[in-house]
Design an enzyme around this catalytic site. Structure first.
Site, short mmCIF file in Angstrom:
data_model
loop_
_atom_site.label_atom_id
_atom_site.label_comp_id
_atom_site.label_asym_id
_atom_site.label_seq_id
_atom_site.Cartn_x
_atom_site.Cartn_y
_atom_site.Cartn_z
N LEU A 287 33.08 20.82 -33.08
CA LEU A 287 32.36 20.94 -31.80
C LEU A 287 33.23 21.60 -30.73
O LEU A 287 32.74 22.28 -29.84
CB LEU A 287 31.93 19.56 -31.30
CG LEU A 287 30.87 18.84 -32.10
CD1 LEU A 287 30.75 17.39 -31.65
CD2 LEU A 287 29.53 19.54 -31.96
N THR A 291 43.37 20.81 -25.91
CA THR A 291 44.79 20.51 -25.92
C THR A 291 45.08 19.25 -26.72
O THR A 291 46.07 19.16 -27.43
CB THR A 291 45.26 20.25 -24.46
OG1 THR A 291 44.45 21.01 -23.58
CG2 THR A 291 46.71 20.56 -24.27
N PHE A 292 44.18 18.29 -26.57
CA PHE A 292 44.46 16.97 -27.14
C PHE A 292 44.11 16.85 -28.61
O PHE A 292 44.58 15.97 -29.30
CB PHE A 292 43.70 15.90 -26.36
CG PHE A 292 44.22 15.71 -24.99
CD1 PHE A 292 45.15 14.73 -24.71
CD2 PHE A 292 43.79 16.53 -23.95
CE1 PHE A 292 45.65 14.56 -23.43
CE2 PHE A 292 44.28 16.37 -22.68
CZ PHE A 292 45.22 15.39 -22.40
N GLY A 293 43.22 17.68 -29.07
CA GLY A 293 42.83 17.56 -30.48
C GLY A 293 41.55 18.30 -30.76
O GLY A 293 41.17 19.22 -30.02
N VAL A 295 37.37 18.05 -31.71
CA VAL A 295 36.20 17.17 -31.65
C VAL A 295 35.24 17.63 -32.74
O VAL A 295 34.89 18.80 -32.82
CB VAL A 295 35.53 17.22 -30.26
CG1 VAL A 295 34.34 16.27 -30.20
CG2 VAL A 295 36.53 16.88 -29.17
N LYS A 330 36.66 12.54 -31.75
CA LYS A 330 37.79 13.30 -31.22
C LYS A 330 39.02 12.88 -32.00
O LYS A 330 39.43 11.71 -31.95
CB LYS A 330 37.95 13.00 -29.73
CG LYS A 330 38.98 13.85 -29.00
CD LYS A 330 38.75 13.71 -27.50
CE LYS A 330 39.76 14.43 -26.67
NZ LYS A 330 39.45 14.35 -25.23
N ASP A 427 39.76 16.50 -14.23
CA ASP A 427 39.48 17.75 -14.96
C ASP A 427 37.98 18.04 -15.02
O ASP A 427 37.43 18.34 -16.08
CB ASP A 427 40.09 17.68 -16.37
CG ASP A 427 40.25 19.07 -16.99
OD1 ASP A 427 40.14 20.07 -16.25
OD2 ASP A 427 40.46 19.16 -18.21
N1 ATP Z 1 30.52 13.69 -27.40
C1 ATP Z 1 30.48 15.00 -27.62
N2 ATP Z 1 29.37 15.59 -28.09
C2 ATP Z 1 29.33 16.93 -28.30
N3 ATP Z 1 30.37 17.76 -28.08
C3 ATP Z 1 31.52 17.24 -27.61
C4 ATP Z 1 31.65 15.83 -27.35
N4 ATP Z 1 32.89 15.60 -26.89
C5 ATP Z 1 33.51 16.79 -26.86
N5 ATP Z 1 32.70 17.78 -27.27
C6 ATP Z 1 33.03 19.22 -27.36
O1 ATP Z 1 34.41 19.35 -27.64
C7 ATP Z 1 35.08 20.07 -26.58
C8 ATP Z 1 36.47 19.49 -26.40
O2 ATP Z 1 36.35 18.13 -26.04
P1 ATP Z 1 37.37 17.45 -25.01
O3 ATP Z 1 37.29 18.21 -23.73
O4 ATP Z 1 37.11 15.99 -24.95
O5 ATP Z 1 38.74 17.75 -25.74
P2 ATP Z 1 40.15 18.07 -25.12
O6 ATP Z 1 41.08 18.22 -26.25
O7 ATP Z 1 40.48 17.02 -24.13
O8 ATP Z 1 39.86 19.45 -24.40
P3 ATP Z 1 40.65 20.11 -23.17
O9 ATP Z 1 41.93 20.66 -23.69
O10 ATP Z 1 39.70 21.21 -22.71
O11 ATP Z 1 40.85 19.09 -22.12
C9 ATP Z 1 34.17 19.95 -25.38
O12 ATP Z 1 34.29 21.02 -24.47
C10 ATP Z 1 32.79 19.90 -26.01
O13 ATP Z 1 32.33 21.22 -26.25
#
Ligand code: ATP
Length: 719
Positions: A287, A291-293, A295, A330, A427
């Site tokens: 999905l 940065t963190f991983g 999804v 995630k 954010d």
């Molecule tokens: N519950 C969910 N349902 C559908 N898609 C999701 C969900 N959670 C996250 N995503 C998708 O995954 C992407 C990354 O999720 P998230 O922002 O939580 O990760 P991150 O590693 O913290 O990203 P960033 O580095 O942008 O902060 C989101 O932009 C979204 O498109």
């Protein structure tokens, strides 16, 4: 906005209505007319939504022009259905006197994913009341996005002057909090084992920073020392009994093996069809990656099969009839600093869950979490695509005003809720705002517009403009969220949404979220990022240009003072990219930069970028929305609404005299709607965070009591 406030406002409006006459700006009389017309639209939408008539799913907007003008709310609503909608005269069940600006709509069947969980400490449900109030003239009647906000705490979330210098938060509080996060470690079964086996308590891998506690989180809820009681939502147990193949659904019967691998950056190497988490989650699709991983969209084998078999599994996120098959997982990078951040994210998600178990405040709801091969895995509801992705795939990226308002209301309300819990998101951006429902009405765009589109947009949109039928959203990504008294990193937020106090290296707090929301709202209106920049100097120059004023000397002075006295934590590049661009004597930003000889140092390209891509906000917004309303629409925030409108009218008269016609239909309601939108944004873009409007104050802003009749309203509820 409290019920009391609504009632009071209307009284003022009713009382002053007679004094406003003729061509005056008279917001009150405009609102009256608007109420009548919007009620008519609403009536149509409600009819469709409630299946009184066949829903229009042809993709063509409903044309209400032939409907008789709708004056009497009472009769109209009663006409629709006595059993589902009621207009109540006299006093309502809260003892408020009649208010003809409000209709009372019987509680819509709110889609609660779980069986009702009663008794939660802070949850303020409206379901005990027979009716809830909603204004008719403004937002589409979103089922989840109640217009009222029940404050959790009384203390206003404002930042004080001292915090500009000293606010860094407590690192030890963060670490202590994170230490209390006990994660269940799920052992990987043999790769060849196709039977879904659920591990019992196992020790963490050597070197893992995770503690394995026999009283694990999965069994007892996250053990943060919070007052968890049995009636609260608890985590779905992963330590479910061993399920036999018979209990496992069709998908689970297919041959599965775990090829779960981690790359050198600590990322899970995504493979479709992979299973992980004790043969529990079948990977279907990536999905998003951040940065963190990663999804992943996963099929929850156990959740589904156990439900099929009637197994008692603690769940809260689904109704009995619609159990979720799919979830979003995630998978956090297997690197200590990301694992540490994930623990804070879990604490934030848990605080949200504790205080809003039914997800009424538009925040992502945690289902469960576990530790698998040194990856913390966070399981949440599966949502739709992000607002950002929706905009990218739309023929016209900008949202209609009514949807900007609906999304804005939900966002501000949600952030109000977070701030009340002492959480700062840090954010907020369109990528972190997900749609609950992607259903939309599509309308073909004229060829001359399609021709101007980029190849990518043309392909993604098919040359069509899309309007959501339900602009309900959820906020995600609490990976950077902080508790207000815990450690504050010096730099937060994605550049485009970053508040000035962060750029200037000052202490930041709740107000930084308000700034980010304002950036998002403007982006929804224009379809473009307000700050398309990547470095500090241009960013600061643009901020000044958009606000139409220089940085207030007070905060520049604080920046110098903080840097000189080495107070708090500051961005490492503060001196080289920020401080040196300010004159210490005049406290003003030196842009465009000149050398000692007086020649410009700032590149022409950069000057052009700033000068051409942005204007003062009122001018910027006026220019962009003219595409929808015509050339007549212009807002000058230095003039009162009355003077603005008089100017618009005289310009239109002039144009008519010279050209014989005016472009677009002059409309006071439309003007007022956008005037007050700009007013709210201006207050959210206040440079000084100690003076910036708070989320709570923003909820009571005039803009939210105005509405606009556009395709966002006519498409609402069409499916
Ligand atoms: N519950 C969910 N349902 C559908 N898609 C999701 C969900 N959670 C996250 N995503 C998708 O995954 C992407 C990354 O999720 P998230 O922002 O939580 O990760 P991150 O590693 O913290 O990203 P960033 O580095 O942008 O902060 C989101 O932009 C979204 O498109």
């Amino acid at each position: 906005m409290s019920v009391g406030t609504q009632t009071r406002r209307k009284r003022t409006r009713t009382n002053t209505n007679n004094m406003v006459g003729g061509d005056g700006i008279g917001a009150e009389s405009i609102l009256e007319g608007m109420l009548a017309r919007q009620s008519s639209f609403l009536q149509q939408n409600l009819r469709d939504g409630l299946n009184f008539t066949e829903g229009n799913d042809s993709g063509v907007a409903v044309d209400n022009r032939n409907e008789p003008p709708f004056i009497d709310n009472e009769n109209a609503i009663v006409d629709i259905d006595h059993s589902r909608l009621e207009r109540i005269g006299g006093e309502d069940d809260e003892g408020h006197e009649e208010d003809d600006d409000l209709i009372f709509i019987k509680e819509q069947p709110v889609y609660f994913a779980s069986p009702t969980i009663s008794g939660s400490k802070n949850y303020t449900s409206t379901t005990s009341k027979k009716f809830k109030k909603q204004r008719t003239i403004s937002l589409p009647q979103l089922p989840h996005a109640k217009l009222l906000y029940q404050a959790m705490r009384e203390a206003p979330r404002v930042q004080n002057n001292d915090e500009l210098l000293h606010l860094t938060g407590s690192t030890s509080k963060t670490l202590d909090g994170n230490r209390k996060v006990n994660l269940r470690v799920i052992q990987s079964p043999s790769p060849m084992d196709n039977d879904p086996v659920y591990s019992s308590s196992v020790s963490p891998k050597a070197g893992s920073s995770v503690s394995s506690d026999s009283e694990s989180m999965m069994d007892s809820g996250l053990n943060y020392g919070q007052n968890t009681t049995s009636h609260k939502r608890s985590f779905r147990r992963l330590s479910a009994p061993r399920l036999t193949a018979k209990l496992v659904g069709k998908k689970a019967k297919t041959k599965r093996r775990s090829n779960f691998k981690t790359d050198k950056d600590g990322h899970y190497v995504y493979q479709q069809g992979d299973v992980f988490g004790g043969n529990r989650f079948l990977v279907e699709q990536l999905l998003g990656q951040g940065t963190f991983g990663k999804v992943l969209k996963c099929y929850d084998i156990a959740g589904n099969s156990a439900i099929e078999a009637g197994t008692q599994i603690h769940t809260w996120n689904s109704t009995a009839s619609a159990q979720p098959k799919y979830v979003a997982v995630k998978v956090i990078r297997a690197i200590d600093r990301y694992r540490e951040a994930a623990k804070t994210e879990l604490r934030v998600l848990q605080a949200i869950l504790e205080n809003d178990p039914h997800g009424q405040y538009q925040c992502l709801i945690l289902q469960e979490c576990f530790d698998y091969k040194n990856h913390i895995c966070i399981v949440t509801d599966l949502l739709g695509r992000s607002v950002y992705d929706f905009m990218c795939a739309n023929g016209v990226a900008r949202f209609p005003g009514s949807h900007v308002q609906a999304i804005g209301k939900q966002l501000i309300r949600s952030v109000c809720f977070l701030h009340d819990l002492g959480i700062i998101h840090t954010d907020l951006k369109p990528e972190n705002i997900l749609l609950c429902d992607e259903t939309c009405v599509e309308k073909s765009l004229p060829l001359d517009i399609v021709r101007t589109m980029s190849a990518r947009r043309k392909e993604a949109s098919g040359g069509k403009r899309k309007f959501l039928t339900n602009p309900e959203i959820k906020i995600i990504d609490f990976g950077s969220a902080v508790f207000h008294n815990e450690y504050h990193p010096p730099v937060i937020s994605t550049r485009h949404y970053r508040a000035p106090e962060i750029v200037l290296g000052l202490g930041w707090s709740f107000p930084c979220d308000v700034w980010s929301i304002a950036c998002v709202l403007v982006e929804l209106v224009t379809g473009e990022s307000l700050y398309p920049i990547h470095e500090n100097l241009e960013h600061m120059a643009m901020m000044q240009r958009i606000n139409g004023e220089p940085f207030p000397p007070k905060i520049v002075e604080k920046m110098f003072y903080k840097a000189t006295h080495k107070l708090g934590n500051s961005p490492s590049d503060l001196n080289s990219t920020v401080l040196k661009h300010f004159d210490k004597n005049t406290l003003s930003l030196q842009w465009p930069e000149k050398n000692k000889k007086g020649d410009y140092v700032t590149k022409e390209k950069s000057i052009k970028r700033v000068m051409s891509s942005c204007d003062r906000l009122d001018i910027h917004i006026s220019k962009k929305i003219r595409a929808d309303y015509g050339e007549w629409l212009s807002i000058n925030w230095n003039l009162t609404p009355e003077k603005n409108w008089a100017l618009i009218r005289s310009k239109a008269l002039n144009e008519k005299k010279h050209n014989g016609m005016v472009t677009g239909d002059l409309n006071k309601e439309t003007f007022l709607f956008w005037y007050w939108f700009v007013d709210l944004c201006r207050k959210m873009f206040e440079f000084d965070p100690t003076k910036r409007i708070t989320a709570k104050e923003a909820l009571d802003h005039e803009w939210f009591s105005l509405g606009i009749l556009d395709e966002g309203i006519t498409c609402f509820g069409k499916f």
